[in-house]
Design a protein around this motif. Structure first.
Motif, PDB file in Angstrom:
ATOM      1  N   THR A   1     111.428  72.091  34.628  1.00 28.08           N
ATOM      2  CA  THR A   1     111.596  72.770  34.245  1.00 28.08           C
ATOM      3  C   THR A   1     110.670  73.986  34.477  1.00 28.08           C
ATOM      4  N   ARG A   2     109.682  73.360  35.664  1.00 28.10           N
ATOM      5  CA  ARG A   2     108.734  74.131  35.769  1.00 28.10           C
ATOM      6  C   ARG A   2     108.930  75.289  36.553  1.00 28.10           C
ATOM      7  N   ALA A   3     109.788  74.666  37.445  1.00 26.50           N
ATOM      8  CA  ALA A   3     110.374  75.085  38.826  1.00 26.50           C
ATOM      9  C   ALA A   3     111.243  76.402  38.119  1.00 26.50           C
ATOM     10  N   TRP A   4     112.108  76.029  37.152  1.00 29.44           N
ATOM     11  CA  TRP A   4     113.495  76.559  37.089  1.00 29.44           C
ATOM     12  C   TRP A   4     112.383  78.231  36.423  1.00 29.44           C
ATOM     13  N   ALA A   5     111.214  77.985  35.600  1.00 31.50           N
ATOM     14  CA  ALA A   5     110.606  78.839  34.760  1.00 31.50           C
ATOM     15  C   ALA A   5     110.189  79.760  35.776  1.00 31.50           C
ATOM     16  N   TYR A   6     109.326  79.174  36.400  1.00 32.66           N
ATOM     17  CA  TYR A   6     109.111  79.671  37.747  1.00 32.66           C
ATOM     18  C   TYR A   6     110.029  80.758  38.721  1.00 32.66           C
ATOM     19  N   GLY A   7     111.006  80.265  39.537  1.00 31.84           N
ATOM     20  CA  GLY A   7     111.613  80.795  40.148  1.00 31.84           C
ATOM     21  C   GLY A   7     112.805  81.226  40.162  1.00 31.84           C
ATOM     22  N   GLY A   8     113.713  81.396  38.542  1.00 23.20           N
ATOM     23  CA  GLY A   8     114.666  81.606  38.292  1.00 23.20           C
ATOM     24  C   GLY A   8     115.200  82.876  39.071  1.00 23.20           C
TER      25      GLY A   8
ATOM     26  N   ALA B   1     108.070  73.244  44.504  1.00 21.18           N
ATOM     27  CA  ALA B   1     109.075  72.337  43.193  1.00 21.18           C
ATOM     28  C   ALA B   1     110.586  71.507  43.850  1.00 21.18           C
ATOM     29  N   GLY B   2     110.724  72.339  45.557  1.00 25.14           N
ATOM     30  CA  GLY B   2     112.169  71.666  45.469  1.00 25.14           C
ATOM     31  C   GLY B   2     111.346  70.790  46.465  1.00 25.14           C
TER      32      GLY B   2
ATOM     33  N   ARG C   1     110.394  64.507  36.177  1.00 26.34           N
ATOM     34  CA  ARG C   1     110.832  65.042  36.786  1.00 26.34           C
ATOM     35  C   ARG C   1     111.811  66.149  36.120  1.00 26.34           C
ATOM     36  N   VAL C   2     112.184  66.011  34.977  1.00 26.92           N
ATOM     37  CA  VAL C   2     112.804  66.881  34.526  1.00 26.92           C
ATOM     38  C   VAL C   2     111.856  67.932  34.301  1.00 26.92           C
TER      39      VAL C   2
END
Length: 655
Positions: free
Chosen positions: A217-224, A8-9, A212-213
């Motif tokens: 959001t997907r990356a934050w949900a998986y990696g938060g 995601a990054g 990109r938002v």
């Protein structure tokens, strides 16, 4: 979980470039969508964009939706998986439905015009798949940033649409924003296409930002939860990702900011520029619906209708300098001829001699002009009249859709002095009954307050509305339409001088073609008679108060900004309008009702770069489209030849 975060990054860390690698990562999961197949997904995205664009156009006129509509087409452009041929046909089908809905008014004049409605919609339908396909080449093959590629290809195709098959620009993307004056002022730099370029650029940026938002959001949900275990990491990571996702918004905001600032500058400059030699003009708008099967009785009724309105205007507004009637509402015919008119076969069959024919033609010509002059005297005003002209020439009878000018005999003029049939007219001298001396004719001319001084003949005719192509070579073509005769196009633009102010008329859908109006002004400038005011005479009574009236009016708004000249419209059934040089609609007539609009116009020094150099941005946009297509074809040819050569070499080595 860490691997997901790393992926995601990388996705969010890519620059604002639209590269195929990024697009592949973001859309790879949708290749085997369990819910929507490829064609369904294509249809879904294309249809949403089409519906939003239709809602942004008249009659709904929800202008903000025009900025969102292209975002869904950008999703198809950005998708990494190639679009198949069937999907392009899906796009064409969506485009066909869009244009059928937008141009439904083409079916109203006559049942036969429904064929034109379908044919034009079918032709315009292919611009959507062309836009998606060519932009995909620019983005995926040449790595052009998506907003720039989409904006350039879209604007280039709109330039092509304005030229191909006689040209058609109604319902352009930029037309949805005609009320946003500070935005559309850049039309004096790049024309209507420049406004469309900015809109498509912003839409492309909005799509990238939303994409990109969503990825963030997907990356934050998986990696938060993993990031929360390290002090300070979530805040820094979130800030970095939001900054990356916000770059498209910054680009869109910067573009809009520059455009709007320029617009405010031009508006302020116009407000500070005084007009001189003000001329008072009355635009006469009647309300008479038109049918192709209307006969002489209807023509006479329309004429009386406009006579009543004209005399009302003369009583209501004193000291009028000019009255303008719409296209073809003047009841009488204007008769004209060249120096050696051919005797029509039906006259020959009756035994009419050349001398008798010339005598009757001279009388008819003088009578048609005298009727207009009497009308001007009764109204005590100069006139620009929409009239049908019958011209007798050496090669036969010609029919013109004209704007006739009746002005002050001693002070007014028509420029240039040559161009129409009447300008080379020696008919009075050739006629046996023309025994009036040149000196006596000159004295009589000076005694009359108003004289017929000349006319403008419509140059850009409507196919199947005013002429049937190849009808002379293939007479059976005439059965495709209810037209009994072909209208002949005019040869030159004209400028009518009223108290030192030059008025340049155009007729009906000529105002739809940007380069036509621009070229007319430049031709007159070259001849030393650049107009100060543009006047459109149109009869939109064919369309029964439909959204065609709105679309036609919007074209006048953009012609005013592009040329930086006031644009006056006299329209039967509406919309008559007074539009200033910034595109602001100062006054507007009602829909399908009568009105008399008063305009005060004059000379000004408001300059337009597009008027002088408009060919430059138009050529750049079209060249960009051609280069994308040519580059793709070239690479495919090279790939096929190289592939064959490689295969042959392998076969030889194997043997």
């Amino acid at each position: 979980m860490a691997r997901r975060e790393e992926s995601a990054g990388r996705t969010l860390g890519h620059r604002f470039s639209g590269e195929s690698k990024v697009l592949s990562e973001e859309h790879g999961a949708d290749k085997k969508s369990p819910v929507l197949g490829a064609r369904r997904e294509t249809f879904f995205l294309a249809a949403i964009g089409a519906v939003l664009l239709w809602m942004a156009l008249p009659p709904l006129d929800v202008a903000p939706l025009a900025w969102l509509a292209p975002c869904f087409w950008c999703a198809l452009i950005a998708r990494a998986r190639p679009l198949k041929i069937r999907e392009y046909f899906v796009l064409a089908a969506v485009g066909f439905a869009l244009w059928m809905a937008a141009l439904h008014w083409l079916r109203l004049p006559h049942w036969a015009t429904s064929f034109g409605w379908v044919a034009l919609s079918f032709y315009l339908a292919w611009y959507l798949p062309s836009f998606v396909g060519f932009t995909r080449i620019a983005v995926h093959r040449w790595r052009v940033p998506l907003p720039i590629a989409a904006a350039t290809i879209w604007a280039g195709l709109e330039v092509a649409r304005a030229h191909l098959l006689t040209g058609f620009t109604m319902a352009s993307l930029a037309h949805t924003q005609y009320r946003w004056l500070s935005l559309i002022q850049i039309a004096d730099l790049g024309g209507t296409y420049g406004v469309g370029w900015v809109m498509m650029f912003v839409s492309g940026c909005l799509y990238l930002a939303a994409q990109r938002v969503a990825a963030f959001t997907r990356a934050w949900a998986y990696g938060g939860s993993d990031e929360a275990s390290s002090d300070g990491v979530p805040v820094k990571t979130a800030a970095r990702r939001l900054l990356i996702a916000g770059w498209p918004i910054v680009a869109a905001g910067g573009m809009l900011g520059v455009v709007v600032l320029y617009g405010h500058y031009r508006l302020a400059l116009h407000a500070a520029t005084p007009q001189t030699s003000t001329v008072r003009v009355a635009l006469i708008q009647g309300s008479q619906d038109i049918r192709l099967e209307d006969g002489e009785e209807k023509r006479e009724r329309i004429h009386r209708h406009y006579l009543r309105l004209a005399f009302l205007a003369a009583r209501q507004y004193r000291n009028l300098d000019l009255m303008v009637w719409p296209e073809t509402v003047y009841g009488g015919l204007l008769i004209d001829a060249d120096s050696h008119p051919a005797v029509p076969p039906e006259w020959r069959a009756k035994g009419v001699t050349d001398e008798e024919f010339l005598d009757q033609l001279v009388a008819a010509k003088r009578s048609s002009e005298a009727a207009m002059e009497r009308l001007a005297c009764e109204l005590d005003s100069r006139l620009i009249l929409g009239v049908e002209t019958v011209a007798y020439t050496r090669s036969g009878i010609r029919y013109y859709n004209s704007a006739a000018f009746v002005g002050k005999c001693s002070t007014d003029a028509v420029f240039p002095k040559t161009g129409n049939v009447s300008d080379a007219n020696d008919l009075d001298k050739l006629s046996p009954s023309a025994d009036v001396s040149e000196e006596a004719s000159s004295q009589n001319l000076n005694r009359k307050p108003y004289c017929y001084l000349g006319r403008y003949d419509k140059m850009h005719l409507v196919m199947f509305g005013e002429y049937v192509p190849f009808a002379d070579e293939f007479p059976l073509m005439r059965y495709l339409t209810p037209l009994s005769t072909n209208t002949t196009p005019g040869r030159l633009p004209r400028a009518f001088a009223v108290r030192g102010v030059l008025f340049c008329p155009n007729i009906c859908f000529e105002s739809v073609i940007p380069h036509l109006i621009r070229e007319q002004i430049l031709k007159l400038r070259k001849l030393g008679s650049e107009p100060d005011v543009l006047v459109n005479l149109t009869n939109d009574g064919w369309f029964w108060g439909s959204s065609e009236l709105d679309m036609h009016l919007i074209c006048g708004v953009f012609r005013a900004v592009e040329t930086r000249k006031p644009f006056l419209i006299a329209a039967n059934t509406g919309f008559s309008a007074v539009i200033d040089a910034t595109g602001r609609i100062v006054s507007q007539g009602p829909r399908r009702d009568v009105a008399i609009l008063l305009a005060e116009v004059g000379k000004s020094d408001f300059h337009s770069w597009y008027l002088d150099y408009g060919i430059v941005p138009n050529s750049i946009l079209v060249s960009a489209v051609v280069l994308v297509i040519a580059g793709e074809l070239f690479l495919r040819v090279i790939h096929r030849r190289w592939g064959r050569s490689t295969t042959s070499n392998r076969a030889i080595s194997d043997n």
